[in-house]
Motif scaffolding. Structure first.
Motif, PDB file in Angstrom:
ATOM      1  N   GLU A   1      -9.988  -4.347  -1.768  1.00 12.53           N
ATOM      2  CA  GLU A   1     -10.380  -2.932  -1.892  1.00 12.53           C
ATOM      3  C   GLU A   1     -11.549  -2.627  -0.964  1.00 12.53           C
ATOM      4  OE1 GLU A   1      -9.095  -2.330  -6.599  1.00 12.53           O
ATOM      5  OE2 GLU A   1     -11.211  -2.539  -6.063  1.00 12.53           O
TER       6      GLU A   1
ATOM      7  N   PRO B   1      -5.115   4.263  -8.106  1.00 18.50           N
ATOM      8  CA  PRO B   1      -4.343   3.091  -7.663  1.00 18.50           C
ATOM      9  C   PRO B   1      -3.463   3.465  -6.467  1.00 18.50           C
ATOM     10  CG  PRO B   1      -3.451   3.939  -9.730  1.00 18.50           C
ATOM     11  CD  PRO B   1      -4.678   4.739  -9.414  1.00 18.50           C
ATOM     12  N   LYS B   2      -3.684   2.786  -5.338  1.00 23.94           N
ATOM     13  CA  LYS B   2      -2.927   3.064  -4.112  1.00 23.94           C
ATOM     14  C   LYS B   2      -2.358   1.801  -3.482  1.00 23.94           C
ATOM     15  CE  LYS B   2      -3.377   7.544  -3.404  1.00 23.94           C
ATOM     16  NZ  LYS B   2      -2.220   8.412  -3.196  1.00 23.94           N
TER      17      LYS B   2
ATOM     18  N   ILE C   1      -7.684   3.012   4.129  1.00 18.87           N
ATOM     19  CA  ILE C   1      -6.862   3.851   3.256  1.00 18.87           C
ATOM     20  C   ILE C   1      -7.214   5.310   3.465  1.00 18.87           C
ATOM     21  CG2 ILE C   1      -6.268   4.384   0.858  1.00 18.87           C
ATOM     22  CD1 ILE C   1      -5.189   1.693   1.854  1.00 18.87           C
TER      23      ILE C   1
ATOM     24  N   LEU D   1      -4.708  -2.057  -6.723  1.00 18.86           N
ATOM     25  CA  LEU D   1      -5.898  -1.891  -5.899  1.00 18.86           C
ATOM     26  C   LEU D   1      -6.264  -0.414  -5.961  1.00 18.86           C
ATOM     27  CD1 LEU D   1      -4.981  -4.008  -2.741  1.00 18.86           C
ATOM     28  CD2 LEU D   1      -6.085  -4.744  -4.858  1.00 18.86           C
ATOM     29  N   PHE D   2      -7.512  -0.153  -6.276  1.00 19.24           N
ATOM     30  CA  PHE D   2      -7.972   1.217  -6.464  1.00 19.24           C
ATOM     31  C   PHE D   2      -8.811   1.679  -5.275  1.00 19.24           C
ATOM     32  CE2 PHE D   2      -7.089  -0.258 -10.708  1.00 19.24           C
ATOM     33  CZ  PHE D   2      -6.562   0.844 -11.351  1.00 19.24           C
ATOM     34  N   PHE D   3      -8.563   2.911  -4.847  1.00 15.20           N
ATOM     35  CA  PHE D   3      -9.339   3.536  -3.791  1.00 15.20           C
ATOM     36  C   PHE D   3      -9.779   4.904  -4.308  1.00 15.20           C
ATOM     37  CE2 PHE D   3      -6.416   0.530  -1.960  1.00 15.20           C
ATOM     38  CZ  PHE D   3      -7.278  -0.265  -1.223  1.00 15.20           C
TER      39      PHE D   3
ATOM     40  N   LYS E   1     -11.108  -0.043   2.199  1.00 19.49           N
ATOM     41  CA  LYS E   1     -11.525   1.289   1.739  1.00 19.49           C
ATOM     42  C   LYS E   1     -11.545   2.316   2.868  1.00 19.49           C
ATOM     43  CE  LYS E   1     -16.596   0.631   1.722  1.00 19.49           C
ATOM     44  NZ  LYS E   1     -16.630  -0.063   2.947  1.00 19.49           N
TER      45      LYS E   1
ATOM     46  N   ILE F   1       0.849  -1.182   0.000  1.00 15.21           N
ATOM     47  CA  ILE F   1       0.000   0.000   0.000  1.00 15.21           C
ATOM     48  C   ILE F   1       0.891   1.240   0.000  1.00 15.21           C
ATOM     49  CG2 ILE F   1      -1.755   1.310   1.278  1.00 15.21           C
ATOM     50  CD1 ILE F   1      -2.673  -1.392   2.468  1.00 15.21           C
TER      51      ILE F   1
ATOM     52  N   GLY G   1      -8.364  -8.988  -5.362  1.00 16.81           N
ATOM     53  CA  GLY G   1      -8.003  -7.578  -5.237  1.00 16.81           C
ATOM     54  C   GLY G   1      -9.218  -6.709  -4.964  1.00 16.81           C
ATOM     55  N   GLN G   2     -10.323  -6.998  -5.641  1.00 16.04           N
ATOM     56  CA  GLN G   2     -11.550  -6.239  -5.426  1.00 16.04           C
ATOM     57  C   GLN G   2     -12.089  -6.464  -4.014  1.00 16.04           C
ATOM     58  OE1 GLN G   2     -13.759  -7.704  -8.791  1.00 16.04           O
ATOM     59  NE2 GLN G   2     -12.915  -6.154 -10.172  1.00 16.04           N
TER      60      GLN G   2
END
Length: 150
Positions: free
Chosen positions: A141, A111-112, A148, A105-107, A145, A30, A137-138
């Motif tokens: 996330e 991508p983070k 992050i 991994l998207f937040f 969430k 991360i 991965g989802q």
């Protein structure tokens, strides 16, 4: 959600993924909340605890490249076919990974983070394996969430 519950959920997803695709290693990196550096936070199937001390710059290493491009990456026959210097891939060196596949991994659409799977033998990840990694991965996330918080 407490950090311990989050950690338990993350480890559960990683352990399930490791079993589903029969890989040797699963790691989660991360990006730091402040600054561009990326750290490996969680791992299963690890040989040692070196991953905890690995920090890479944005755009460097597997994690930094995945976060900077926002696209998955497959690496085979490491270190023989590595793009650039072998030392640019500290997680692959520390875990003796021959083959790896990583997804971003998207937040909030950014991508983070990175989910990485790896094998110590020369066994590439097929399309089905890659889809399972993306689904895991989802799931991560969704778990992370709030953690992050960007």
């Amino acid at each position: 959600m407490t950090e311990i519950k989050e950690l338990q959920k993350v480890i559960k997803v990683c352990n399930r993924l490791k079993g589903q695709i029969s890989c040797d290693f699963v790691g989660l990196a991360i990006q730091n909340r402040v600054g561009p550096d990326v750290r490996w936070h969680y791992a299963v199937g690890n040989l040692n605890d070196k991953y905890k001390r690995i920090t890479v710059r944005f755009g460097k290493g597997i994690a930094g490249k995945i976060i900077s491009t926002g696209t998955p990456m497959m690496m085979v026959n490491f270190p023989h076919q590595a793009a650039g210097k072998v030392t640019d891939y500290p997680i692959a060196l520390a875990e003796k990974l021959n083959t790896s596949y990583a997804v971003p991994l998207f937040f909030n659409g950014v991508p983070k983070g990175v989910l990485l799977v790896g094998n110590r033998e020369s066994r590439p990840f097929n399309d089905n394996d890659q889809e399972v990694v993306k689904e895991s991965g989802q799931a991560l996330e969704a778990i992370l969430k709030d953690y992050i918080g960007i």
